[in-house]
Design a protein around this motif. Structure first.
Motif, short mmCIF file in Angstrom:
data_model
loop_
_atom_site.label_atom_id
_atom_site.label_comp_id
_atom_site.label_asym_id
_atom_site.label_seq_id
_atom_site.Cartn_x
_atom_site.Cartn_y
_atom_site.Cartn_z
N VAL A 1 31.07 48.51 24.18
CA VAL A 1 31.96 47.79 25.11
C VAL A 1 31.34 47.77 26.50
O VAL A 1 30.81 48.79 26.96
N VAL A 2 31.39 46.61 27.14
CA VAL A 2 31.01 46.54 28.55
C VAL A 2 32.20 45.96 29.32
O VAL A 2 32.74 44.93 28.93
N MET A 3 32.60 46.66 30.36
CA MET A 3 33.74 46.19 31.18
C MET A 3 33.26 45.90 32.59
O MET A 3 32.62 46.75 33.22
N ARG A 4 33.53 44.71 33.06
CA ARG A 4 33.17 44.33 34.43
C ARG A 4 34.41 44.45 35.32
O ARG A 4 35.46 43.88 35.00
N LEU A 5 34.29 45.22 36.38
CA LEU A 5 35.42 45.39 37.30
C LEU A 5 35.37 44.28 38.33
O LEU A 5 34.39 44.14 39.07
N LEU A 6 36.39 43.44 38.35
CA LEU A 6 36.39 42.27 39.23
C LEU A 6 37.22 42.53 40.49
O LEU A 6 38.24 43.21 40.44
N MET A 7 36.77 41.95 41.58
CA MET A 7 37.49 42.12 42.85
C MET A 7 38.62 41.11 42.99
O MET A 7 38.55 40.02 42.42
N GLN A 8 39.60 41.45 43.76
CA GLN A 8 40.65 40.50 44.12
C GLN A 8 40.12 39.62 45.26
O GLN A 8 39.17 40.00 45.97
N SER A 9 40.74 38.47 45.46
CA SER A 9 40.22 37.55 46.47
C SER A 9 40.28 38.15 47.87
O SER A 9 39.49 37.82 48.74
N ASP A 10 41.23 39.06 48.12
CA ASP A 10 41.32 39.62 49.47
C ASP A 10 40.20 40.64 49.74
O ASP A 10 40.03 41.12 50.85
N GLN A 11 39.43 40.98 48.67
CA GLN A 11 38.31 41.91 48.88
C GLN A 11 36.99 41.17 49.13
O GLN A 11 35.96 41.78 49.31
N ILE A 12 37.06 39.84 49.10
CA ILE A 12 35.83 39.06 49.32
C ILE A 12 35.41 39.24 50.77
O ILE A 12 36.21 39.06 51.68
N HIS B 1 29.81 50.82 30.86
CA HIS B 1 29.20 50.59 29.54
C HIS B 1 29.58 51.73 28.61
O HIS B 1 29.38 52.90 28.95
N ILE B 2 30.13 51.39 27.44
CA ILE B 2 30.45 52.42 26.44
C ILE B 2 29.59 52.10 25.23
O ILE B 2 29.73 51.05 24.61
N GLU B 3 28.65 52.99 24.94
CA GLU B 3 27.64 52.70 23.92
C GLU B 3 27.70 53.70 22.78
O GLU B 3 28.09 54.85 22.97
N VAL B 4 27.28 53.24 21.59
CA VAL B 4 27.27 54.12 20.42
C VAL B 4 25.86 54.24 19.88
O VAL B 4 25.14 53.24 19.76
N HIS B 5 25.46 55.47 19.55
CA HIS B 5 24.18 55.70 18.90
C HIS B 5 24.45 56.27 17.51
O HIS B 5 25.59 56.31 17.07
N GLU B 6 23.39 56.77 16.88
CA GLU B 6 23.56 57.21 15.48
C GLU B 6 24.57 58.36 15.35
O GLU B 6 25.48 58.32 14.53
N LYS B 7 24.43 59.38 16.20
CA LYS B 7 25.29 60.56 16.04
C LYS B 7 26.27 60.75 17.19
O LYS B 7 27.17 61.57 17.09
N ARG B 8 26.06 60.07 18.28
CA ARG B 8 26.95 60.29 19.44
C ARG B 8 27.11 58.99 20.23
O ARG B 8 26.55 57.96 19.85
N GLY B 9 27.87 59.10 21.30
CA GLY B 9 28.06 57.92 22.15
C GLY B 9 27.93 58.34 23.61
O GLY B 9 27.89 59.54 23.91
N GLU B 10 27.86 57.36 24.50
CA GLU B 10 27.79 57.72 25.92
C GLU B 10 28.47 56.66 26.77
O GLU B 10 28.62 55.51 26.35
N VAL B 11 28.88 57.09 27.96
CA VAL B 11 29.48 56.17 28.92
C VAL B 11 28.54 56.11 30.11
O VAL B 11 28.11 57.15 30.63
N ARG B 12 28.20 54.88 30.54
CA ARG B 12 27.35 54.73 31.72
C ARG B 12 28.03 53.80 32.72
O ARG B 12 28.76 52.90 32.33
N PHE B 13 27.78 54.05 34.00
CA PHE B 13 28.32 53.21 35.07
C PHE B 13 27.17 52.46 35.73
O PHE B 13 26.10 53.03 35.92
N ARG B 14 27.40 51.18 36.09
CA ARG B 14 26.40 50.47 36.88
C ARG B 14 26.81 50.58 38.35
O ARG B 14 27.84 50.04 38.76
N ILE B 15 26.01 51.31 39.11
CA ILE B 15 26.30 51.54 40.53
C ILE B 15 25.13 50.99 41.34
O ILE B 15 23.98 51.33 41.06
N ASP B 16 25.42 50.14 42.31
CA ASP B 16 24.37 49.49 43.12
C ASP B 16 23.32 48.82 42.23
O ASP B 16 22.12 48.88 42.50
N GLY B 17 23.77 48.22 41.15
CA GLY B 17 22.86 47.46 40.30
C GLY B 17 22.08 48.28 39.29
O GLY B 17 21.31 47.74 38.50
#
Length: 416
Positions: free
Chosen positions: A135-146, A56-72
Motif C-alpha cells: 500500500v502507498v498512501m499520499r497525504l494531500l494538503m487542504q487548499s488553505d495550506q497551499i 509506504h507499507i511493503e511486504v517481503h517474504e517473511k516480514r513487512g516494513e513501513v517507510r515514510f517519504r520525507i523531503d523526497g
C-alpha cells in the motif's frame, strides 16, 4: 510548535508503535481489533509529525516494513511481522471503502482522517505484489495550506517574472520538472494569485490533490472515458477564464490546450521535461506547430526541489580537485556534506528549497522558432539572453554551503 520535550515525545511515539505488538495478544484476531486501529492511527500521526508526503507499507517474504517519504526520500519507520501487515492493509482498505476480499487486482481509493483537529485527505493505492499486497498512501494538503506565490522559495526576480505572466489575459504558462519537484504546488499557488470573484476558474486533475472551495475541479476518470482531452473539450463550453490542466500527456491534450490559449483563455499546465528549452522541443514533438507555440506560449518555469543541509550537523567535505575542475567549481571552494543528527532525524538534511529557471517568450525566441525547435540551439540562445539556469543556481547553493554536492548532482547539476 518546538518545545524542549519534543525529542522525548518522538521516542515515545516510536515505542508506542512497537509496544502493543509485544503486549497485545489479541492483535491477530481481526482487522477490527483495537490495536490495529490504534496502530494505523499512530502511523498517520507520526507521518504528519515527521512531515512525510507518503506512507509506504511493503511486504517481503517473511516480514513487512513501513517507510515514510520525507523531503523526497524514503526512510524506514518500522519492521513488522507479515501477519500484522496483512491486518493493517485490511484496516486501510476498510477506511478507504475498498474491497477487502479482493487481493488480486490493484485498487485505488481515498479516505479522510481527523488528527489534532486537522482534516487530512489521503489517496490510497493498493497493489498486489509477489508476496502480498503493498500500500502507498499520499497525504494531500487542504487548499488553505497551499503556499502563497512568495512563499514557494524562488528568487524575487523569478517571482516578479511569474507575476508579470499571470497578468496576461490569455496564453499558456507551463511548469516543468520531474515527479516530486513541486509542480502541482506551484500551479495551485498561481491559481490562488489569479483567483477573483469575477473569474471562472476550472481545473482538470488526475487526481484532485488540493481541494478548493472557489475553483471547479474535475477529476479525470479514464475508466469512463473522461480523459484530460475529453474533459478539456467540455470545459471550453463552460465559459472559463482560467483553465488548469494537471498534465499535458498526449498530442490531443497539447493541441486543445494551445487552441484554448489562442481563443482567449489563460491556461496553466505541467510537462515532464528537464529544462525550459526541452519543453519547447517536447511540444513540437507532440505535433504542435512552431508558429502556434510562439503565439500561444507565455512562459515556462522549470523547477526542482533541493534538500537543504541541516545547519546543526553539516560538515566540510573533501572533494577531489579533478571533480571540482570537472564541475567548474573553484579549487578553494568550501563545500559541505550531510552528516545526520537528532535535529534532522539523522538524514543530514532539513527541509527543501525550490529553484527554478523562467523562460519568458520574447521576440528573439519567437524568431528562433521559425527556424528550429532543437533543444540545444534554444538553450544556447537562452544563455546568451542571460537566463538564470537551474545549473547556475545549484552551483550557488553548493558554494554557499546550503546543499551538498551529492544532492546537487542528484538534482541534475553538471558542468556549467
Amino acid at each position: 510548535m518546538h518545545d524542549e520535550g519534543e525529542g522525548d515525545s518522538d521516542v515515545e511515539d516510536d515505542l508506542s508503535l512497537t509496544e502493543f505488538l509485544r503486549t497485545s495478544s489479541d492483535i491477530l484476531t481481526s482487522e477490527e481489533s483495537a490495536p490495529i486501529i490504534k496502530f494505523v492511527n499512530a502511523l498517520f500521526y507520526q507521518a504528519i509529525k515527521k512531515k512525510a508526503s507518503d506512507i509506504h507499507i511493503e511486504v517481503h517474504e517473511k516480514r513487512g516494513e513501513v517507510r515514510f517519504r520525507i523531503d523526497g526520500m524514503l526512510s524506514k519507520n518500522v519492521d513488522l511481522e507479515k501477519k500484522i501487515i496483512t491486518l493493517i492493509v485490511s484496516r486501510i482498505k476498510v477506511i478507504s471503502n475498498l474491497d477487502i476480499s479482493e487481493k488480486r487486482i490493484p485498487q485505488d481509493g481515498r479516505t479522510q482522517v481527523k488528527i489534532a483537529g486537522e482534516t487530512l485527505d489521503i489517496r490510497v493505492s493498493v497493489l498486489p505484489s509477489f508476496y502480498g499486497e503493498r500500500v502507498v498512501m499520499r497525504l494531500l494538503m487542504q487548499s488553505d495550506q497551499i503556499p502563497d506565490i512568495n512563499e514557494l522559495g524562488f528568487s524575487s526576480e523569478l517571482i516578479s517574472g511569474v507575476k508579470g505572466l499571470l497578468k496576461a489575459s490569455h496564453g499558456i504558462i507551463l511548469v516543468t520538472g520531474p515527479t516530486g519537484s513541486g509542480k502541482t504546488t506551484s500551479l495551485h499557488s498561481f491559481l490562488r494569485e489569479v483567483e477573483s470573484p469575477e473569474k471562472n476558474l476550472i481545473t482538470v486533475e488526475d487526481p484532485v490533490e488540493y481541494k478548493s472551495e472557489s475553483i471547479a475541479q474535475i477529476q479525470v476518470n479514464e475508466k469512463v472515458g473522461l480523459t484530460f482531452a475529453a474533459a478539456l473539450r467540455s470545459i471550453l463550453r463552460q465559459d472559463p477564464d482560467i483553465i488548469m490542466i494537471g498534465e499535458i500527456r498526449d498530442e490531443e491534450t497539447a493541441q486543445i490546450s494551445v487552441r484554448a490559449a489562442l481563443t482567449g483563455h489563460l491556461v496553466f499546465s505541467t510537462l515532464h521535461t528537464n529544462s525550459s528549452a526541452a519543453t519547447i522541443s517536447r511540444l513540437a514533438d507532440m505535433g504542435v506547430a512552431p508558429f502556434l507555440i510562439s503565439s500561444s506560449l507565455l512562459g515556462i518555469l522549470a523547477q526542482r526541489l533541493v534538500r537543504r543541509l541541516c545547519n546543526t550537523c553539516k560538515e566540510p567535505a573533501v572533494v577531489a580537485v579533478e571533480s571540482l575542475e570537472e564541475l567548474d567549481l573553484p579549487r578553494e571552494a568550501s563545500i559541505y556534506k550531510a552528516k545526520g543528527c537528532r535535529a534532522c532525524n539523522y538524514t543530514g538534511y532539513s527541509g527543501r528549497q525550490s529553484v527554478g529557471e523562467l523562460l519568458i517568450m520574447n521576440d528573439t525566441i519567437k524568431e528562433l522558432l521559425k527556424e528550429t525547435t532543437d533543444e540545444h540551439t534554444i538553450q544556447k540562445e537562452l544563455e546568451k539572453e542571460g537566463i538564470v539556469t537551474l545549473n547556475s543556481q545549484l552551483k550557488v547553493m553548493v558554494l554557499a554551503g546550503e546543499t551538498s554536492l551529492e544532492e546537487a548532482i542528484r538534482i541534475g547539476f553538471t558542468q556549467v
